[in-house]
Scaffold this motif. Structure first.
Motif, mmCIF file in Angstrom:
data_model
loop_
_atom_site.group_PDB
_atom_site.id
_atom_site.type_symbol
_atom_site.label_atom_id
_atom_site.label_comp_id
_atom_site.label_asym_id
_atom_site.label_seq_id
_atom_site.Cartn_x
_atom_site.Cartn_y
_atom_site.Cartn_z
ATOM 1 N N ASP A 172 0.820 -1.209 0.000
ATOM 2 C CA ASP A 172 0.000 0.000 0.000
ATOM 3 C C ASP A 172 0.857 1.262 0.000
ATOM 4 O OD1 ASP A 172 -2.853 1.008 0.206
ATOM 5 O OD2 ASP A 172 -1.890 2.106 1.840
ATOM 6 N N ARG A 175 2.148 1.796 -3.532
ATOM 7 C CA ARG A 175 1.086 2.355 -4.380
ATOM 8 C C ARG A 175 0.879 3.829 -4.075
ATOM 9 N NH1 ARG A 175 -3.882 1.083 -3.392
ATOM 10 N NH2 ARG A 175 -4.458 2.000 -5.389
ATOM 11 N N GLU A 180 0.568 2.909 -9.247
ATOM 12 C CA GLU A 180 -0.083 1.602 -9.334
ATOM 13 C C GLU A 180 0.898 0.506 -9.743
ATOM 14 O OE1 GLU A 180 -2.871 0.953 -8.174
ATOM 15 O OE2 GLU A 180 -3.656 2.987 -7.950
ATOM 16 N N VAL A 182 1.362 -2.788 -11.654
ATOM 17 C CA VAL A 182 0.648 -3.423 -12.764
ATOM 18 C C VAL A 182 1.212 -4.796 -13.131
ATOM 19 C CG1 VAL A 182 -0.126 -1.230 -13.723
ATOM 20 C CG2 VAL A 182 2.081 -2.175 -14.446
ATOM 21 N N GLU A 208 3.018 1.268 -13.014
ATOM 22 C CA GLU A 208 2.404 1.946 -14.147
ATOM 23 C C GLU A 208 3.296 3.052 -14.688
ATOM 24 O OE1 GLU A 208 -2.208 2.983 -14.865
ATOM 25 O OE2 GLU A 208 -1.244 4.174 -13.294
ATOM 26 N N ASP A 308 -10.178 2.167 -3.484
ATOM 27 C CA ASP A 308 -8.728 2.280 -3.555
ATOM 28 C C ASP A 308 -8.066 1.119 -2.804
ATOM 29 O OD1 ASP A 308 -6.167 3.191 -3.953
ATOM 30 O OD2 ASP A 308 -6.357 4.986 -2.717
ATOM 31 N N LYS A 311 -7.597 -2.182 -4.556
ATOM 32 C CA LYS A 311 -6.442 -2.327 -5.447
ATOM 33 C C LYS A 311 -5.233 -2.866 -4.685
ATOM 34 C CE LYS A 311 -7.980 1.461 -8.446
ATOM 35 N NZ LYS A 311 -7.660 2.816 -8.980
ATOM 36 N N THR A 312 -5.060 -2.414 -3.449
ATOM 37 C CA THR A 312 -3.984 -2.965 -2.613
ATOM 38 C C THR A 312 -4.235 -4.439 -2.338
ATOM 39 O OG1 THR A 312 -3.462 -0.840 -1.561
ATOM 40 C CG2 THR A 312 -2.900 -2.831 -0.334
#
Length: 332
Positions: A172, A175, A180, A182, A208, A308, A311-312
């Motif tokens: 986290d 990020r 991000e 990817v 990313e 959000d 995503k983590t």
């Protein structure tokens, strides 16, 4: 005054209770937990359904597998929520909760409290301002020896991988500060305790932004390197105040959490060490998080909401699955 309900009376739930009671802008509605033998200085409820008074926000600090269900129940009542991390027990639950909150326009915050460390915010600001140029590489180490008792007679015996327990925090922060993630590739190390669970590994990361990195981890080796040891965050983990993250860029480099900064041109001249100091927390990150939750209830942008945080979780779940599918490094 914000009327705050806490759901879950475990160790972290009790810390949230104390934070709410001490906050000048909060009033504790009470604790909702099926274990009615838990005694607090305030009202008790066996569940959220029993709460029949005004609630401005709810803090969900129940076991991870209950996060989504309790989030849905709070959403049905229109309550803004702060949910402990990981945001849910699996990705399907996390995504479903995120959609419900978006559709009903209900505010959420997820307890990735390390984002509230002043030095973590300093790291993000330093990288965003281009002090080391474009980020090129990042290396992270999390290496500690957990005591054997940590795994005895509980769920960690089989499922106590450091990925979901510890590395989810480092993921986290990466990020948050860099961008991000990817792409991932993971390699599992040999077990030292003879356990089926993942103990050690190395992870390659692609961002990313085009940056790449590695994250080496182990819970069987005493070392000075790890977020908790480096920052002194956890009183149960010995503080060494050593760096555990090293980031290079097109104009320099830095190490964290000391925030030691280096700048230079090319290899013909040694990089220059720039005078810098790490920012110190004005208050405990959990308290700073509650400050922010109060503002989120009033409409402020959350530091990290359910969408959000999903995503983590997605990165951590993917790595966990990849490592679990390996038998560990063996001699050829």
């Amino acid at each position: 005054m914000k009327q705050i309900l806490v759901v879950g009376g475990g160790l972290i739930g009790v810390r949230h209770l104390e934070a709410v009671k001490a906050h000048p802008e909060c009033s504790l509605v009470g604790l909702a937990d099926p274990n009615m033998s838990l005694e607090i200085d305030g009202p008790r409820f066996a569940s959220m359904s029993e709460v029949d008074c005004a609630v401005d926000g709810v803090i969900i600090a129940t076991p991870t597998h209950l996060h989504a269900a309790h989030g849905m129940e709070a959403a049905a009542r229109g309550w803004p929520m702060l949910i402990e991390k990981p945001v849910a027990g699996n990705l399907e639950q996390a995504r479903e909760l995120a959609k419900v909150l978006q559709d009903r326009k209900i505010a959420s915050l997820v307890g990735h409290h390390r984002r509230y460390h002043r030095v973590v915010q300093q790291l993000k600001s330093c990288l965003a301002s281009g002090q080391i140029g474009d980020v090129v590489t990042v290396q992270v180490i999390w290496a500690m020896r957990k005591p054997d008792t940590y795994f005895q007679g509980n769920w960690r015996t089989q499922d106590g991988s450091p990925v979901m327990i510890n590395l989810v925090h480092d993921i986290d922060i990466l990020r948050f500060a860099i961008g991000e993630i990817v792409q991932t590739t993971a390699l599992r190390g040999r077990s030292q305790r003879g356990a089926a669970r993942v103990e050690t590994g190395v992870i390659a990361l692609g961002f990313e932004t085009g940056a790449v990195g590695t994250l080496a981890f182990s819970d069987v080796t005493p070392s000075p390197w790890g977020f908790e040891a480096g920052t002194g965050e956890n009183p149960n983990i010995g503080a060494t105040h050593q760096d555990m993250m090293w980031i290079t860029g097109t104009k320099g480099a830095l190490s964290f959490p000391s925030m030691t900064l280096w700048q230079g041109e090319d290899w013909g001249q040694a990089a220059t060490k720039i005078s810098a100091s790490a920012e110190k927390n004005v208050k405990a990150p959990l308290d700073a998080q509650l400050d922010h939750f109060v503002r989120v209830i009033d409409g402020a942008e959350p530091m990290i909401d359910v969408a959000d945080a999903t995503k983590t979780l997605e990165v951590a779940v993917r790595l966990e699955a990849e490592l679990a599918g390996q038998s560990g490094v063996s001699s050829v």
